[in-house]
Design a protein around this motif. Structure first.
Motif, PDB file in Angstrom:
ATOM      1  N   VAL A  45       7.756 -19.265   9.690  1.00  0.00           N
ATOM      2  CA  VAL A  45       7.521 -18.401   7.540  1.00  0.00           C
ATOM      3  C   VAL A  45       6.191 -18.492   8.617  1.00  0.00           C
ATOM      4  CG1 VAL A  45       7.653 -18.351   5.922  1.00  0.00           C
ATOM      5  CG2 VAL A  45       9.698 -19.441   7.029  1.00  0.00           C
ATOM      6  N   LEU A  46       6.117 -17.181   8.078  1.00  0.00           N
ATOM      7  CA  LEU A  46       4.306 -16.799   7.954  1.00  0.00           C
ATOM      8  C   LEU A  46       3.949 -16.012   6.794  1.00  0.00           C
ATOM      9  CD1 LEU A  46       1.128 -15.836   9.432  1.00  0.00           C
ATOM     10  CD2 LEU A  46       2.487 -13.876   9.537  1.00  0.00           C
ATOM     11  N   VAL A  47       3.277 -16.596   6.177  1.00  0.00           N
ATOM     12  CA  VAL A  47       2.179 -16.451   4.329  1.00  0.00           C
ATOM     13  C   VAL A  47       1.340 -16.199   4.966  1.00  0.00           C
ATOM     14  CG1 VAL A  47       2.249 -16.986   2.216  1.00  0.00           C
ATOM     15  CG2 VAL A  47       3.932 -17.676   3.098  1.00  0.00           C
ATOM     16  N   THR A  48       1.363 -14.440   4.515  1.00  0.00           N
ATOM     17  CA  THR A  48      -0.139 -13.853   4.603  1.00  0.00           C
ATOM     18  C   THR A  48      -0.359 -13.232   3.268  1.00  0.00           C
ATOM     19  OG1 THR A  48      -0.126 -11.756   4.778  1.00  0.00           O
ATOM     20  CG2 THR A  48      -0.338 -13.565   6.812  1.00  0.00           C
ATOM     21  N   THR A  49      -1.887 -13.203   2.748  1.00  0.00           N
ATOM     22  CA  THR A  49      -2.367 -13.380   1.472  1.00  0.00           C
ATOM     23  C   THR A  49      -3.781 -13.085   1.483  1.00  0.00           C
ATOM     24  OG1 THR A  49      -2.757 -13.894  -0.758  1.00  0.00           O
ATOM     25  CG2 THR A  49      -3.100 -15.891   0.357  1.00  0.00           C
ATOM     26  N   ALA A  50      -4.459 -12.505   0.944  1.00  0.00           N
ATOM     27  CA  ALA A  50      -5.479 -12.210   0.581  1.00  0.00           C
ATOM     28  C   ALA A  50      -6.572 -13.089  -0.917  1.00  0.00           C
ATOM     29  CB  ALA A  50      -6.540 -10.850   0.079  1.00  0.00           C
ATOM     30  N   GLU A  51      -8.015 -12.953  -0.661  1.00  0.00           N
ATOM     31  CA  GLU A  51      -8.308 -13.321  -1.574  1.00  0.00           C
ATOM     32  C   GLU A  51      -8.074 -13.086  -3.142  1.00  0.00           C
ATOM     33  OE1 GLU A  51     -12.708 -15.779  -2.658  1.00  0.00           O
ATOM     34  OE2 GLU A  51     -12.342 -14.413  -1.321  1.00  0.00           O
ATOM     35  N   LEU A  52      -8.518 -12.092  -3.509  1.00  0.00           N
ATOM     36  CA  LEU A  52      -7.995 -10.995  -4.904  1.00  0.00           C
ATOM     37  C   LEU A  52      -7.194 -10.555  -4.773  1.00  0.00           C
ATOM     38  CD1 LEU A  52     -11.492  -9.102  -3.812  1.00  0.00           C
ATOM     39  CD2 LEU A  52     -11.212 -11.188  -5.542  1.00  0.00           C
ATOM     40  N   CYS A  53      -6.025 -10.662  -3.803  1.00  0.00           N
ATOM     41  CA  CYS A  53      -4.678 -10.481  -3.925  1.00  0.00           C
ATOM     42  C   CYS A  53      -4.207 -10.852  -6.009  1.00  0.00           C
ATOM     43  CB  CYS A  53      -3.833 -10.488  -2.986  1.00  0.00           C
ATOM     44  SG  CYS A  53      -2.103 -10.381  -3.130  1.00  0.00           S
ATOM     45  N   TRP A  54      -3.333  -9.921  -6.011  1.00  0.00           N
ATOM     46  CA  TRP A  54      -2.410 -10.158  -7.420  1.00  0.00           C
ATOM     47  C   TRP A  54      -1.629 -11.206  -7.452  1.00  0.00           C
ATOM     48  CZ3 TRP A  54      -1.613  -4.760  -6.555  1.00  0.00           C
ATOM     49  CH2 TRP A  54      -2.187  -3.383  -7.435  1.00  0.00           C
TER      50      TRP A  54
END
Length: 324
Positions: free
Chosen positions: A258-267
């Protein structure tokens, strides 16, 4: 004022729903055609196909330029589900056409960008059903005698990755859960990988550093968005939207990577972090990769695809696909 024109739900910039049942989509209606002869930017060919005529499930298929250079070569197959809060966009939306073609070129991989029924006209689980029907059709089409020539010639059913962004990431997760439960005859109950990009998950209790009022920061209130998407059928802690509500299901996710990506300012940044921690804690015995982009917002890579951060995140996803 005509009572039927009363707006019963307004998700700013996305959708308005009128009391009469009329739906106004404020984005995600623009489309671009496929490029059967290849995109001049990256050589990726694309076409629209019907994956399952009985279920009326269609998709846009992307073939990397490398396939023409090596006619017999098999490539990983990325089954991609677009985002849009379950209510807007299609595989032909400009942002999704560009992203799917870019991923096909970067991996390289055969990318199948799936169209699915949208809420509120078709509330969940309609989209989940379409996603699973698409996966069934895709793995069948990868056989040498498969009905779709590009998949039959170049799709490697032993290297299938379920992927998506936002609501599409939610769909990728739930498709992998269903696959492990039901399996696909002649294929099995696991895919090679699941890539969750800026996933849309939620729950009634805050996680991590979430504010108790975090739901209201999302356009239209993230909790109300879920109610609209599912027609009020599923609670806000149903496993469809909150995997932690059913750890026994979660640990049975139908993939070992599994790969999980996100961003610091993502809701949903705290939900992504919690997913990465929770899937390990629930007893899932797979390999997890986690990638967070600093200073960026939810699915920034779709809206600013040529920025350095987007290129880096695309490389992370492409590398994950290659490794599956």
């Amino acid at each position: 004022m005509d009572p039927s024109s009363e707006i019963v739900y307004d998700m700013p910039g996305f959708i308005r729903i009128h009391k009469s049942g009329r739906v106004e989509r404020l984005q995600g209606t623009e489309t671009v055609p496929p490029s059967p002869s290849g995109d001049p930017a990256n050589g990726v060919a694309s076409k629209d196909v019907v994956l399952d005529p009985a279920a009326n499930v269609s998709a846009r298929l992307y073939l990397p330029a490398a396939a023409a250079a090596e006619p017999g070569k098999k490539f990983p197959v990325v089954v991609y589900f677009h985002g849009g809060a379950f209510v807007v966009h299609t595989s032909a939306s400009p942002i999704y056409h560009k992203y799917a073609a870019s991923l096909a070129a970067a991996a390289p991989a055969v990318v199948v960008s799936v169209d699915y029924r949208l809420a509120p006209e078709h509330p969940l689980p309609a989209a989940y059903d379409d996603a699973f029907a698409a996966l069934q059709a895709i793995v069948a089409a990868c056989r040498p005698d498969g009905a779709e020539p590009w998949l039959a010639a170049h799709g490697d059913a032993s290297r299938v990755v379920l992927a998506g962004d936002s609501a599409g990431a939610n769909m990728a997760h739930n498709t992998a859960i269903r696959l492990r439960k039901e399996g696909i005859e002649g294929y099995g109950d696991k895919v090679s990988g699941v890539a969750l990009l800026h996933s849309y998950f939620w729950g009634t209790e805050p996680v991590g550093g979430e504010s108790p009022d975090a739901a209201f920061f999302y356009p239209g209130d993230v909790e109300r968005v879920w109610d609209v998407a599912c027609g009020d059928k599923f609670g806000r802690d149903h496993p469809y939207i909150n995997p932690a509500a059913s750890p026994e299901e979660w640990r049975q996710l139908g993939s070992g990577r599994v790969l999980v990506t996100t961003a610091e300012l993502c809701w949903f940044v705290e939900r992504a972090r919690a997913y990465a921690e929770g899937i390990k804690a629930c007893g899932w015995a797979g390999q997890l990769e986690f990638y967070e982009t600093k200073g960026e917002s939810h699915t920034y890579f779709l809206f600013n695809p040529d920025c350095d951060d987007a290129a880096k995140e695309l490389a992370i996803v492409a590398d994950f696909v290659r490794g599956c």
